[in-house]
Design an enzyme around this catalytic site. Structure first.
Site, PDB file in Angstrom:
ATOM      1  N   ARG A  50       0.835  -1.208   0.000  1.00  0.00           N
ATOM      2  CA  ARG A  50       0.000   0.000   0.000  1.00  0.00           C
ATOM      3  C   ARG A  50       0.865   1.252   0.000  1.00  0.00           C
ATOM      4  O   ARG A  50       0.599   2.221  -0.678  1.00  0.00           O
ATOM      5  CB  ARG A  50      -0.849   0.026   1.280  1.00  0.00           C
ATOM      6  CG  ARG A  50      -2.284  -0.240   1.125  1.00  0.00           C
ATOM      7  CD  ARG A  50      -2.959  -0.244   2.474  1.00  0.00           C
ATOM      8  NE  ARG A  50      -2.102  -0.782   3.527  1.00  0.00           N
ATOM      9  CZ  ARG A  50      -2.527  -1.117   4.726  1.00  0.00           C
ATOM     10  NH1 ARG A  50      -3.783  -0.951   5.049  1.00  0.00           N
ATOM     11  NH2 ARG A  50      -1.710  -1.602   5.634  1.00  0.00           N
ATOM     12  N   ARG A  51       1.952   1.219   0.817  1.00  0.00           N
ATOM     13  CA  ARG A  51       2.758   2.427   1.053  1.00  0.00           C
ATOM     14  C   ARG A  51       4.218   2.146   0.717  1.00  0.00           C
ATOM     15  O   ARG A  51       5.012   1.771   1.604  1.00  0.00           O
ATOM     16  CB  ARG A  51       2.621   2.838   2.517  1.00  0.00           C
ATOM     17  CG  ARG A  51       1.192   3.170   2.918  1.00  0.00           C
ATOM     18  CD  ARG A  51       1.006   3.144   4.414  1.00  0.00           C
ATOM     19  NE  ARG A  51       1.117   1.803   4.958  1.00  0.00           N
ATOM     20  CZ  ARG A  51       1.053   1.506   6.250  1.00  0.00           C
ATOM     21  NH1 ARG A  51       0.907   2.469   7.132  1.00  0.00           N
ATOM     22  NH2 ARG A  51       1.161   0.258   6.670  1.00  0.00           N
ATOM     23  N   GLU A 132      -0.401 -23.802   3.284  1.00  0.00           N
ATOM     24  CA  GLU A 132       0.056 -24.379   4.555  1.00  0.00           C
ATOM     25  C   GLU A 132       0.074 -23.361   5.692  1.00  0.00           C
ATOM     26  O   GLU A 132      -0.266 -23.668   6.841  1.00  0.00           O
ATOM     27  CB  GLU A 132       1.461 -24.974   4.371  1.00  0.00           C
ATOM     28  CG  GLU A 132       2.045 -25.637   5.592  1.00  0.00           C
ATOM     29  CD  GLU A 132       1.266 -26.876   6.021  1.00  0.00           C
ATOM     30  OE1 GLU A 132       1.221 -27.840   5.239  1.00  0.00           O
ATOM     31  OE2 GLU A 132       0.716 -26.875   7.127  1.00  0.00           O
ATOM     32  N   ILE A 139       3.773 -24.765  11.616  1.00  0.00           N
ATOM     33  CA  ILE A 139       3.604 -26.216  11.844  1.00  0.00           C
ATOM     34  C   ILE A 139       3.163 -26.906  10.556  1.00  0.00           C
ATOM     35  O   ILE A 139       2.130 -26.554   9.993  1.00  0.00           O
ATOM     36  CB  ILE A 139       2.553 -26.485  12.944  1.00  0.00           C
ATOM     37  CG1 ILE A 139       2.893 -25.705  14.215  1.00  0.00           C
ATOM     38  CG2 ILE A 139       2.451 -27.979  13.236  1.00  0.00           C
ATOM     39  CD1 ILE A 139       1.807 -25.770  15.276  1.00  0.00           C
ATOM     40  N   GLY A 190       2.829  -7.302  22.665  1.00  0.00           N
ATOM     41  CA  GLY A 190       2.815  -7.525  21.211  1.00  0.00           C
ATOM     42  C   GLY A 190       2.191  -8.849  20.799  1.00  0.00           C
ATOM     43  O   GLY A 190       2.258  -9.226  19.632  1.00  0.00           O
ATOM     44  N   GLU A 193      -3.284  -8.161  18.815  1.00  0.00           N
ATOM     45  CA  GLU A 193      -3.298  -7.039  17.880  1.00  0.00           C
ATOM     46  C   GLU A 193      -4.097  -5.878  18.463  1.00  0.00           C
ATOM     47  O   GLU A 193      -4.858  -6.054  19.424  1.00  0.00           O
ATOM     48  CB  GLU A 193      -3.925  -7.492  16.571  1.00  0.00           C
ATOM     49  CG  GLU A 193      -3.039  -8.492  15.858  1.00  0.00           C
ATOM     50  CD  GLU A 193      -3.591  -8.906  14.516  1.00  0.00           C
ATOM     51  OE1 GLU A 193      -4.283  -8.084  13.892  1.00  0.00           O
ATOM     52  OE2 GLU A 193      -3.323 -10.026  14.115  1.00  0.00           O
ATOM     53  N   LYS A 208      -9.743 -21.379  10.767  1.00  0.00           N
ATOM     54  CA  LYS A 208      -8.756 -22.472  10.727  1.00  0.00           C
ATOM     55  C   LYS A 208      -9.450 -23.823  10.882  1.00  0.00           C
ATOM     56  O   LYS A 208      -9.090 -24.794  10.206  1.00  0.00           O
ATOM     57  CB  LYS A 208      -7.702 -22.254  11.813  1.00  0.00           C
ATOM     58  CG  LYS A 208      -6.829 -21.025  11.537  1.00  0.00           C
ATOM     59  CD  LYS A 208      -6.000 -20.652  12.750  1.00  0.00           C
ATOM     60  CE  LYS A 208      -5.097 -19.462  12.464  1.00  0.00           C
ATOM     61  NZ  LYS A 208      -4.474 -18.901  13.677  1.00  0.00           N
ATOM     62  N   GLY A 309       3.817 -15.384  13.736  1.00  0.00           N
ATOM     63  CA  GLY A 309       5.108 -14.688  13.708  1.00  0.00           C
ATOM     64  C   GLY A 309       5.647 -14.655  12.285  1.00  0.00           C
ATOM     65  O   GLY A 309       5.365 -15.558  11.483  1.00  0.00           O
TER      66      GLY A 309
HETATM   67  P1  NDP Z   1       0.631  -7.170   7.842  1.00  0.00           P
HETATM   68  O1  NDP Z   1      -0.504  -6.284   8.205  1.00  0.00           O
HETATM   69  O2  NDP Z   1       1.856  -7.114   8.660  1.00  0.00           O
HETATM   70  O3  NDP Z   1       1.055  -6.881   6.331  1.00  0.00           O
HETATM   71  C1  NDP Z   1       0.102  -6.705   5.315  1.00  0.00           C
HETATM   72  C2  NDP Z   1       0.811  -6.242   4.049  1.00  0.00           C
HETATM   73  O4  NDP Z   1      -0.156  -6.122   3.032  1.00  0.00           O
HETATM   74  C3  NDP Z   1       1.500  -4.899   4.189  1.00  0.00           C
HETATM   75  O5  NDP Z   1       2.749  -4.943   3.560  1.00  0.00           O
HETATM   76  C4  NDP Z   1       0.563  -3.941   3.427  1.00  0.00           C
HETATM   77  O6  NDP Z   1       1.238  -2.898   2.773  1.00  0.00           O
HETATM   78  C5  NDP Z   1      -0.021  -4.851   2.389  1.00  0.00           C
HETATM   79  N1  NDP Z   1      -1.324  -4.406   1.928  1.00  0.00           N
HETATM   80  C6  NDP Z   1      -2.427  -4.230   2.680  1.00  0.00           C
HETATM   81  N2  NDP Z   1      -3.454  -3.799   1.899  1.00  0.00           N
HETATM   82  C7  NDP Z   1      -2.953  -3.717   0.654  1.00  0.00           C
HETATM   83  C8  NDP Z   1      -3.506  -3.335  -0.600  1.00  0.00           C
HETATM   84  N3  NDP Z   1      -4.773  -2.959  -0.704  1.00  0.00           N
HETATM   85  N4  NDP Z   1      -2.703  -3.365  -1.697  1.00  0.00           N
HETATM   86  C9  NDP Z   1      -1.408  -3.745  -1.596  1.00  0.00           C
HETATM   87  N5  NDP Z   1      -0.821  -4.125  -0.432  1.00  0.00           N
HETATM   88  C10 NDP Z   1      -1.608  -4.110   0.659  1.00  0.00           C
HETATM   89  O7  NDP Z   1       0.032  -8.660   7.775  1.00  0.00           O
HETATM   90  P2  NDP Z   1       0.767 -10.024   8.164  1.00  0.00           P
HETATM   91  O8  NDP Z   1       2.051 -10.118   7.443  1.00  0.00           O
HETATM   92  O9  NDP Z   1       0.758 -10.186   9.633  1.00  0.00           O
HETATM   93  O10 NDP Z   1      -0.272 -11.112   7.609  1.00  0.00           O
HETATM   94  C11 NDP Z   1      -0.416 -11.358   6.250  1.00  0.00           C
HETATM   95  C12 NDP Z   1      -1.287 -12.594   6.029  1.00  0.00           C
HETATM   96  O11 NDP Z   1      -0.672 -13.714   6.657  1.00  0.00           O
HETATM   97  C13 NDP Z   1      -2.708 -12.519   6.596  1.00  0.00           C
HETATM   98  O12 NDP Z   1      -3.584 -13.242   5.750  1.00  0.00           O
HETATM   99  C14 NDP Z   1      -2.588 -13.236   7.925  1.00  0.00           C
HETATM  100  O13 NDP Z   1      -3.806 -13.802   8.376  1.00  0.00           O
HETATM  101  C15 NDP Z   1      -1.611 -14.326   7.549  1.00  0.00           C
HETATM  102  N6  NDP Z   1      -0.880 -14.870   8.685  1.00  0.00           N
HETATM  103  C16 NDP Z   1      -0.165 -14.029   9.493  1.00  0.00           C
HETATM  104  C17 NDP Z   1       0.506 -14.528  10.574  1.00  0.00           C
HETATM  105  C18 NDP Z   1       1.299 -13.634  11.471  1.00  0.00           C
HETATM  106  O14 NDP Z   1       1.857 -14.149  12.453  1.00  0.00           O
HETATM  107  N7  NDP Z   1       1.410 -12.343  11.191  1.00  0.00           N
HETATM  108  C19 NDP Z   1       0.453 -15.969  10.892  1.00  0.00           C
HETATM  109  C20 NDP Z   1      -0.262 -16.768   9.947  1.00  0.00           C
HETATM  110  C21 NDP Z   1      -0.933 -16.218   8.888  1.00  0.00           C
HETATM  111  P3  NDP Z   1       1.966  -1.695   3.585  1.00  0.00           P
HETATM  112  O15 NDP Z   1       3.054  -2.384   4.376  1.00  0.00           O
HETATM  113  O16 NDP Z   1       2.526  -0.818   2.549  1.00  0.00           O
HETATM  114  O17 NDP Z   1       0.939  -1.108   4.449  1.00  0.00           O
HETATM  115  N1  HSE Z   2      -3.724 -13.981  15.229  1.00  0.00           N
HETATM  116  C1  HSE Z   2      -3.321 -15.336  14.998  1.00  0.00           C
HETATM  117  C2  HSE Z   2      -3.013 -16.002  16.334  1.00  0.00           C
HETATM  118  C3  HSE Z   2      -2.115 -15.328  14.081  1.00  0.00           C
HETATM  119  O1  HSE Z   2      -3.061 -15.357  17.389  1.00  0.00           O
HETATM  120  O2  HSE Z   2      -2.772 -17.192  16.355  1.00  0.00           O
HETATM  121  C4  HSE Z   2      -1.918 -16.603  13.347  1.00  0.00           C
HETATM  122  O3  HSE Z   2      -2.926 -16.910  12.469  1.00  0.00           O
END
Ligand code: NDP
Ligand code: HSE
Length: 435
Positions: A50-51, A132, A139, A190, A193, A208, A309
């Protein structure tokens, strides 16, 4: 020809946040080894965010805000999605699949709602859809269900699939603190969220559970099919009551194959439950995840590790990316959706579990007999009864044998109306014990 000289597999990365940034790091740091494992270099073709100004660690020429164009770009082979949410991600992934790109995603919310549509698009285009990382982070769990156990008959999947709620419940158990203050502490450290709703209200775990049940029972299960209760109503007195009886409270996702007069069906639910302190899931502390799988031939299997993570989740995503890239190199495909069994999903009213019911009652002769009579009228068998306190302040705890949810609800409603019952303090399921 060496792997490095082969035609590269070009990857479009959607998202560069917590998970995406770690994918970029691992792809860069392990480029040579990944090329050797795949049989061709794996290269980033672009990164949609996005940014763009926020992402100074990433080569600027790779960044774009035009995800729609990136996913259909002619030089892209695989789209890796780590943005999250339903739209516009769903549209982008469908466009990618229809354009012949394989997809790897960590997006449980999307898969729990739209797996059928995404798999149909993947089938029509003859490409892969891997996910996965969508359940239990690092896992390896979905591939064992989808591939390693494909020759067996899975009967039950039960586990802790949400780290945030497990952190909160573990802390409440350790400190005796209340839900609200523990949630605040989880946010400060942390683990939770800024908006913890999806985690604490059980939506994340329900998504899930839907994915797990779909794979385990070869049946399409969506998040809406999953019975869901979160943890916000769990009190310190529930935690203390569990402890007195040698139990602890966990938010469980439970997927079961159930028999019955109308044939087999599946029951899928997410709720807090008391489990014995010597149960393997009771020892899963902090933000860790663990899942039990029971299969007819394999018996009991347990999967344990980091469920969230950046780096752990990126590990699962890269595992999928390597699998997809290998398929591209040899010209094959991974497993398709398997929903042939098409079992009905049972409503929660028909699910059977044991219950722990805590009542605030007047301590008078005949109270226990009257309460027991209501259980008997509804054919809910009592396993144990315990009373504490005296006179107006007595508390009565009843633990049942396994009973249908509907019968238990009617029992509790009737008991709540008895004149000497001041309050039904809590009703909680008990899992992990013989019925
Ligand atoms: P974040 O919020 O940290 O990152 C999201 C990213 O998506 C950012 O880089 C953001 O851009 C980008 N983004 C958001 N909206 C748009 C858009 N409209 N167009 C383009 N880019 C966009 O998310 P996570 O990395 O934590 O999670 C990502 C996915 O992984 C989710 O589906 C989550 O459920 C899954 N997941 C996450 C886990 C975790 O521990 N975090 C664990 C397991 C699954 P910008 O940085 O520029 O804002
Ligand atoms: N918010 C999720 C959790 C992240 O607390 O397990 C992984 O999907």
């Amino acid at each position: 020809m060496t792997s490095e000289a082969a035609k590269p597999i070009r990857v479009a990365l959607l998202g560069c946040g917590t998970v995406g940034a770690q994918i970029v790091r691992l792809l860069t740091e392990q480029a040579h080894e990944l090329a050797a494992r795949v049989g061709a270099p794996v290269e980033l073709a672009g990164i949609a965010v996005r940014r763009p100004n926020k992402h100074r660690d990433v080569p600027a020429e790779l960044l774009t805000t035009d995800a729609a164009a990136l996913v259909t770009a002619p030089d892209v082979d695989v789209v890796v999605e780590v943005i999250g949410g339903i739209e516009p991600t769903r549209t982008w992934l469908l466009d990618a699949l229809r354009s012949g790109k394989s997809v790897v995603t960590a997006n449980k919310a999307l898969l729990a709602e739209h797996a059928g549509e995404l798999f149909s698009a993947a089938d029509a285009a003859g490409v892969d859809l891997y996910f996965e990382a969508a359940v239990a982070g690092a896992i390896p769990l979905l591939r064992p269900l989808r591939e390693s156990l494909a020759g067996d008959r899975i009967t039950r999947v039960m586990g802790i699939v949400n780290g945030t709620t497990n952190f909160i419940l573990s802390a409440m158990d350790e400190t005796g603190a209340g839900y609200a203050e523990t949630l605040e502490e989880a946010a400060r450290l942390g683990y939770a969220e800024a908006d913890p709703t999806a985690d604490v209200d059980g939506y994340d775990a329900a998504s899930k559970a839907a994915i797990l049940a779909s794979l385990a029972f070869h049946t399409r299960v969506t998040a809406g099919d999953v019975y869901r209760e979160g943890i916000s109503a769990v009190t310190p007195s529930d935690v203390a009551a569990a402890r007195v009886l040698g139990r602890t409270i966990k938010l469980l996702a439970i997927c079961e194959r159930v028999g019955g007069d109308g044939g087999e069906s599946v029951a899928v639910r997410v709720h807090p439950a008391m489990i014995p302190r010597n149960h393997p899931l009771a020892g899963v502390g902090g933000a860790f995840n663990a899942v039990f799988v029971e299969a007819e031939a394999a018996g009991q299997l347990m999967f344990y590790g980091q469920g969230a993570g950046g780096a752990p989740t990126a590990s699962a995503v890269l595992g999928d990316l390597v699998a997809v890239a290998r398929n591209l190199v040899v010209g094959g495909r991974g497993p398709r959706e398997s929903a042939y069994a098409d079992l009905a999903v049972r409503p929660i009213a028909q699910a059977s579990t044991r219950y722990h019911i805590s009542l605030d009652v007047a301590d008078r002769a005949g109270v226990l007999a009257a309460v027991a009579a209501v259980f008997a009228q509804h054919e809910v068998s009592i396993a144990a009864v315990r009373q504490e306190g005296r006179a107006a302040d007595a508390s009565l705890v009843v633990v049942t044998h396994s009973a249908p949810d509907a019968a238990l609800r009617s029992t509790v409603d009737k008991i709540a109306g008895l004149p000497f019952v001041h309050e039904v303090v809590s009703v909680m399921r008990v899992e992990g014990e013989d019925s």
